[in-house]
Design an enzyme around this catalytic site. Structure first.
Site, PDB file in Angstrom:
ATOM      1  N   GLY A  55      51.023  10.486  68.711  1.00 23.64           N
ATOM      2  CA  GLY A  55      49.814  10.269  69.491  1.00 23.64           C
ATOM      3  C   GLY A  55      50.187  10.086  70.948  1.00 23.64           C
ATOM      4  CB  THR A  56      51.060  11.921  73.446  1.00 25.93           C
ATOM      5  OG1 THR A  56      52.146  11.650  72.562  1.00 25.93           O
ATOM      6  CG2 THR A  56      51.578  11.937  74.867  1.00 25.93           C
ATOM      7  CB  VAL A  57      46.845  10.356  76.878  1.00 25.10           C
ATOM      8  CG1 VAL A  57      45.955   9.754  75.807  1.00 25.10           C
ATOM      9  CG2 VAL A  57      47.642   9.279  77.583  1.00 25.10           C
ATOM     10  CG  MET A  95      47.943  15.309  73.900  1.00 26.52           C
ATOM     11  SD  MET A  95      47.420  15.430  72.180  1.00 26.52           S
ATOM     12  CE  MET A  95      47.926  13.859  71.535  1.00 26.52           C
TER      13      MET A  95
END
Length: 538
Positions: A358-360, A440
């Site tokens: 999970g990333t932005v 991402m």
């Protein structure tokens, strides 16, 4: 071979049109964050101020994928020169394979204190602000603090990911140390529904402290003391001394020539080199623009990425521990050697583990020519499942990426950075900044980078169409996931080539991308059509 900035290309069932602006642009996965960045530009700030405002907002308004206790990387184009920042934190000095074996571990767990490295994101914010920013951090963080104090309504997509994390954590996190996550992010015993207003008061105070003290509170002050005490209470390895010793590292981006552009990534310990190696392999094949939907085009990209990933899994780790040289891995000699291995049918590569993340990702540009490619992450959703009491700081679990094999180059060691998945990308043309881009999503990221660059450069897509195009995700072995927007003919042809294809019902696993490019007299931006992407323009 020319890049396409046309705004009327509609190639796919799910699509948007590119956004255009002159004085500034902010592209993020969240509308609140995009607008916060634009507000900084209108206050007289530059692209870096805009990026930091958006980044701070994303920790509040998209906590399912990033937070104050995560890591960050950036590529900044400032006055025509590229700068790279590696703000990934190392493992604590007290941790070791021996210490974990004594506690009965045979692998690095996903949750709890064992996979918690030093968080690097706050240090990244401070370093970028000090070197390039124009506004104070108090001004830059003001929108994020306001959203945390006074609340914001949750989107359907955010609600979905929040609920998914709640289900995973409810099943797996049973210790007392995890209770603060539930009281912070599910205080009523459930996660927020779409349209409900969420407030994170501890988060607001922490962001204010970081801004007021230029990060000192986090690494050497009150927040560091709270992190240290929480870790000691529950048998963690992270200490105040680890936080105090941390400094982000300015690095030279590494790149490769691909058609009329140069593609840039942060060097290892990040996996950006995977995208560069795959593009170097693909550079040796001819692609006609009309092949963009063909099984051949997808097949070659999949095979190139398999080979690049296999090499990265063997070699990529903390740069101080790398045994293979970047020069060789990015050489034409290496690319030609691997190119010869690609056949007309699927090649079974060495095994790798399927891991989600999970990333932005966000990117910004101002009217002065400055641009930022920025990415931050808690790794797996909210991260380790640990929230430091009274702070809102969700600690990441990046240490899960270490190997437990003492003979592997990426094995766990005190003070070492692991193989890192988050990667900001950047394009230049003839050495001049063209624009930031990124996708991402864990090990999907270099795959997304390759597909976006191929769509832009080889297949003549405009930036938005380059993001809208159907994506594949190589999982492991010959397993490949395909979006349901992929044509049935291509699906069948890839299967006939030996790919073990699965057409997925949902498209959440294919990453979330943003692109900003500089056209003749304007900026052209694109954002993800699969989720809550937003482009704010001026």
């Amino acid at each position: 071979m020319n890049l396409n900035f046309s705004g009327l290309e509609v190639s796919y069932p799910t699509h948007r049109f590119p956004a255009y602006g002159r004085k500034g642009m902010v592209a993020t996965s969240n509308a609140f964050a995009a607008q916060a960045g634009l507000d900084m530009l209108k206050k007289g700030g530059n692209a870096v101020d805009a990026a930091l405002a958006a980044a701070a907002c994303l920790t509040v308004c998209e906590p399912t994928a990033n937070g104050i206790g995560g890591d960050a990387f950036a590529i900044v184009a400032f006055k025509g020169k590229l700068y790279g920042l590696n703000a990934s934190g190392p493992a604590p000095q007290a941790i070791s394979l021996e210490a974990l074996r004594e506690r009965g571990y045979t692998e690095i767990p996903r949750y709890g204190f064992v996979p918690v490295n030093v968080p690097g994101a706050p240090a990244a914010w401070v370093a970028l602000a000090k070197r390039f920013g124009r506004l104070s951090l108090e001004e830059v963080f003001a929108p994020a603090v306001d959203y945390a104090e006074n609340g914001y309504p949750v989107s359907p997509v955010l609600s979905h990911f929040w609920q998914r994390s709640f289900e995973i954590y409810s099943k797996n996190l049973k210790g007392e140390e995890f209770q603060t996550w539930f009281s912070t992010f599910a205080p009523e015993g459930r996660t927020p529904r779409a349209g409900e207003v969420v407030r994170l008061p501890d988060h607001a105070r922490t962001l204010s402290l970081i801004a007021q003290t230029q990060g000192e509170a986090f690494y050497r002050g009150e927040l560091a003391e709270r992190i240290d005490a929480f870790s000691r209470q529950h048998g963690g390895f992270l200490r105040a001394e680890d936080l105090a010793a941390f400094q982000p590292e300015w690095v030279e981006p590494v790149g490769t020539k691909f058609g009329p552009v140069e593609v840039w990534e942060i060097p290892p310990n990040g996996q950006g080199i995977v995208a560069l190696m795959a593009l170097n392999i693909l550079r040796g094949f001819d692609f006609a623009p009309e092949e963009k939907h063909s099984a051949r085009a997808y097949h070659l990209q999949i095979e190139a990425l398999k080979l690049a990933f296999a090499e990265a899994q063997r070699h990529v780790t903390d740069a101080r521990h790398m045994q293979a040289s970047l020069e060789y891995l990015l050489s034409e000699e290496w690319a030609e050697e691997k190119r010869k291995l690609i056949r007309e049918d699927a090649l079974l590569p060495p095994p790798t583990e399927e891991i989600k993340g999970g990333t932005v990702y966000l990117c910004t540009a101002d009217g002065e020519g400055n641009m930022v490619s920025f990415i931050q992450s808690n790794y797996m959703g909210f991260g380790s499942g640990l929230v430091v009491p009274g702070t809102g700081i969700a600690l990441h679990n990046r240490g899960h990426n270490f190997s437990f094999d003492p003979n592997h180059v990426n094995c766990l060691a005190p003070g070492k950075r692991p193989y890192h998945t988050i990667i900001p990308g950047f394009l230049t043309r003839d050495g001049q900044p063209l624009g930031p881009f990124g996708v991402m999503g864990g090990f999907m990221q270099p795959q997304g980078h390759v597909q976006v660059v191929m769509n832009l450069v080889r297949f003549g897509h405009n930036p938005q169409a380059a993001l809208d195009a159907p994506r594949f995700q190589w999982i492991k072995g010959n397993q490949v996931h395909l979006e349901q927007t992929m044509s049935e003919a291509v699906v069948q042809q890839l299967a006939a080539l030996g790919h073990e294809v699965t057409v997925t019902e949902h498209n959440v696993g294919y990453g979330r991308g943003q692109v900003i490019l500089r056209a003749e007299d304007a900026l052209v931006g694109a954002t993800e059509s699969r989720v809550d992407g937003a482009v704010a323009v001026w």
